[in-house]
Design an enzyme around this catalytic site. Structure first.
Site, PDB file in Angstrom:
ATOM      1  N   SER A 155      28.597  92.725 111.976  1.00 37.34           N
ATOM      2  CA  SER A 155      28.011  93.008 113.288  1.00 37.34           C
ATOM      3  C   SER A 155      27.903  94.492 113.573  1.00 37.34           C
ATOM      4  CB  SER A 155      28.840  92.336 114.387  1.00 37.34           C
ATOM      5  OG  SER A 155      30.199  92.743 114.307  1.00 37.34           O
ATOM      6  N   HIS A 168      31.527  97.226 120.109  1.00 35.70           N
ATOM      7  CA  HIS A 168      30.487  97.312 119.086  1.00 35.70           C
ATOM      8  C   HIS A 168      29.571  98.503 119.392  1.00 35.70           C
ATOM      9  CE1 HIS A 168      31.718  93.298 117.831  1.00 35.70           C
ATOM     10  NE2 HIS A 168      30.976  93.466 116.755  1.00 35.70           N
TER      11      HIS A 168
END
Length: 254
Positions: A11, A236
């Site tokens: 990711s 993230h």
């Protein structure tokens, strides 16, 4: 400049929640058209094959299917000019450790859920995973070099997720920050060693992003929190982070 470019990884390379979503990508992949691979490909006029997939481990890169998708190395044909890979964090439970650390302490006593949270916070388990991932990363590097012998193969390490000790509004204890920093530092060192040992190159995204942690004034990554539709996933890269990593890659290729 035109060439075949294959992007692999988890990711941290896929860019979950960064709009727009990559056309035709499986929903589970969390693959963004604004991730660093897409930005690099557009700027350098490369033909991109993006097989990054959220949740991927080194095993998913090498040998194991993920949500029906074949191992990521199967995308390589030997005609590549460029290959990038960001991987290893899921092998050691890096983001899951931070997620578990950020949850209220009472969650650890909830049946079933609490057991999982305590497992993620198990420092000995994280250390054991770190001890194993170095060889896994070297295996990735060797396999990418074997399958793409004429390509430039770049390991891209992780942008900074851990703020300096003493940062305000951080939902982690000092001990948890210390452990998270050790995981981050060790993963960075192991990625660098794998690149050097297998004839690959290294893009030092973590080093470039030190001052751009989630609690900084100009973050390249997001803070701990609830996932929200249409927003980059917590802990993230955000769009600015993906642009920064793309610029690092383009600069290195130049």
């Amino acid at each position: 400049m035109t060439g075949r470019y294959v992007a692999l990884g988890s990711s941290m390379a896929a860019g979950p929640g960064i709009r727009p979503r990559a056309s035709g990508a499986p929903l589970a992949a969390g693959r963004s058209a604004g991730n660093y691979a897409h930005l690099v490909a557009r700027q350098l006029s490369h033909d991109l094959v993006d097989v990054t997939f959220s949740g991927a481990t080194t095993a998913n890169v090498l040998t194991e299917r993920q949500h029906g998708a074949p191992p990521q190395v199967s995308a390589l044909t030997g005609a590549e000019d460029l290959v990038t890979v960001t991987i290893g964090g899921n092998d050691v439970g890096y983001v899951p450790y931070l997620v578990a650390a950020g949850l209220p302490a009472w969650v650890r006593s909830v049946p079933v859920v609490g057991r999982a949270v305590r497992g993620q916070l198990d420092v000995a388990a994280r250390d054991a995973a770190l001890a194993a991932v170095g060889e896994s990363l070297r295996t990735v590097g060797r396999e990418l070099r074997r399958r793409a012998p004429t390509a430039r193969v770049l390991f891209v390490d992780y942008l900074t997720l851990v703020p300096p000790a003493g940062t305000a509004e951080v939902p982690f204890t000092e001990e948890q920050l210390h452990t998270a920093q050790r995981i981050s530092d060790t993963l960075e060192q192991l990625t660098a060693a794998a690149a050097a040992d297998t004839g690959c190159e290294l893009v030092r995204a973590g080093d470039a992003g030190r001052a751009h942690h989630p609690w900084s004034d100009a973050p390249w990554t997001t803070r701990f929190g609830l996932p929200l539709p249409g927003r980059p996933a917590p802990l993230h890269p955000n769009a600015a982070g993906m642009r920064a990593v793309a610029d690092l890659i383009i600069g290195q290729l130049a």
